[in-house]
Design an enzyme around this catalytic site. Structure first.
Site, mmCIF file in Angstrom:
data_model
loop_
_atom_site.group_PDB
_atom_site.id
_atom_site.type_symbol
_atom_site.label_atom_id
_atom_site.label_comp_id
_atom_site.label_asym_id
_atom_site.label_seq_id
_atom_site.Cartn_x
_atom_site.Cartn_y
_atom_site.Cartn_z
ATOM 1 C CE LYS A 1 -5.576 -1.658 2.216
ATOM 2 N NZ LYS A 1 -4.266 -2.314 2.196
ATOM 3 C CB SER B 1 -0.902 0.023 1.243
ATOM 4 O OG SER B 1 -1.806 -1.057 1.216
ATOM 5 C CE LYS C 1 1.973 1.370 5.076
ATOM 6 N NZ LYS C 1 1.274 1.496 3.766
#
Length: 295
Positions: free
Chosen positions: A176, A100, A244
C-alpha cells in the site's frame, strides 16, 4: 443473496468502510457493525446490518471481523483496548484490517493477537477511493498466512476487484505504501499539468482523451485531471490521509535506508495543502496550490 452462513463484523463506517459494509449486508451475510460515531451506522443498518454495542460485541457475533480505521492508534484501541476485539477473539476467527499503517506495526499487532488469542490477522489496505468501495472494485493488498487469506477471500470478493496476497503480515502495508508513492506523486504532477495547460491556453479537461492509450495514460490522469480542471470538490479521499500515508512511507524508508527524493517532495506538497486548511478536502484539491478555486 449469499447462502454463506459465515458471520461477519465490520468496524469503522467512514467514507470507505460505510459502503464496503453495505455491500456485505446486501450480499446477505449476517453482519454486526460498530462505529465510534453512532450516526454513521444508519446506512449499514438500513441495508440489514445489526448495530453492536462495542468492538468486543462485534467480535462475539462474528467469524470474520473487518476493520477500516483512521490510523495505527485507532486500530490498536479497537483491537486491544477495553471492550476491544481481542476480548472476544479465538483461534476460529480472523481479523481483516483494511486500515493503512506502518508495516512493522501490522506485524506487531498480528503477532500479538495470535499469541494472546489464536485469532488470525490479515493486513489488507485498499486503493480505489469511495467509487471503488461503492462499486466493489477496490484493489486490496494483503499480508498474512495463506490459510487465513483463503478463508476470507470469497467474502472480500464482494468488496474488491483484486485481492492479492503479497506475503506475511506487513507485506500488504508495504505494498500500500508503494501504491501511495505512485498516487501521491501522481496527484502533484496532475496539478502541475492542469495548471500548465491552463496557462498555455489549452483546456485541461481534454487531456485525458488526447493522451489516452499513450505512455502518459493512467487512472490518475483519467480520474483526477478532469476533476482538477473542474475544481471538483466532491470528497472521495482526504488530503490528510495522503499526508499520513506519505509520512509513513518516509519513516519506513529511513528505517530501510532507502532514498526517496520524489516521494519526499510529494509529501511536502501535500503538507502545504494541510497548512492551507485543505486537510479534509479531496485529493483533487492539489490544484489549489497553483491557482485559486474557480467561482
Amino acid at each position: 443473496m449469499s447462502s454463506d452462513t459465515t458471520r461477519l463484523g465490520y468496524i469503522g463506517l467512514g467514507l470507505m468502510g460505510g459502503p464496503m459494509a453495505q455491500r456485505l449486508a446486501a450480499a446477505g451475510y449476517p453482519l454486526a457493525v460498530w462505529n465510534r460515531s453512532a450516526d454513521k451506522l444508519a446506512a449499514a443498518t438500513g441495508a440489514g446490518a445489526i448495530a453492536a454495542a462495542s468492538p468486543r460485541a462485534v467480535a462475539e457475533q462474528s467469524d470474520i471481523v473487518f476493520t477500516c480505521l483512521t490510523d495505527t492508534d485507532a486500530v490498536e484501541a479497537v483491537v486491544f483496548g477495553p471492550d476491544g476485539i481481542a476480548e472476544a477473539a479465538s483461534a476460529d476467527k480472523v481479523l481483516v484490517d483494511f486500515s493503512s499503517m506502518k508495516p512493522d506495526k501490522a506485524k506487531e499487532f498480528a503477532a500479538r493477537l495470535r499469541s494472546e488469542t489464536g485469532m488470525g490477522w490479515i493486513d489488507a489496505p485498499v486503493s480505489g477511493g469511495v467509487p471503488g468501495a461503492t462499486n466493489g472494485t477496490l484493489t486490496v493488498m494483503a499480508g498474512g498466512s495463506a490459510e487465513d487469506f483463503a478463508r476470507v477471500e470469497p467474502v472480500v470478493a464482494h468488496m474488491a476487484g483484486r485481492f492479492t496476497l503479497m506475503g506475511e503480515n506487513g507485506a500488504g502495508q508495504s505494498t500500500k505504501l508503494i501504491n501511495q508513492m505512485i498516487v501521491g506523486a501522481g496527484l502533484a504532477l496532475m496539478a502541475e499539468c492542469c495548471q500548465f495547460a491552463e496557462d498555455a491556453g489549452i483546456d485541461p479537461a481534454k487531456l485525458p482523451q488526447a493522451l489516452a492509450g499513450g505512455r502518459a495514460d493512467s487512472p490518475i490522469l483519467q480520474q483526477f485531471l478532469p476533476r482538477m480542471a473542474a475544481r471538483d470538490r466532491d470528497v472521495q479521499g482526504r488530503v490528510a490521509i495522503m499526508v499520513k500515508d506519505l509520512n509513513t512511507v518516509m519513516d519506513s524508508a529511513r528505517q530501510l535506508g532507502t532514498s526517496l527524493p520524489l516521494t519526499g517532495l510529494a509529501a511536502e506538497i501535500h503538507k502545504l495543502l494541510v497548512k492551507q486548511g485543505l486537510g479534509d478536502s479531496d485529493n483533487a484539491a492539489t490544484i489549489d496550490l497553483y491557482a485559486p478555486p474557480k467561482r
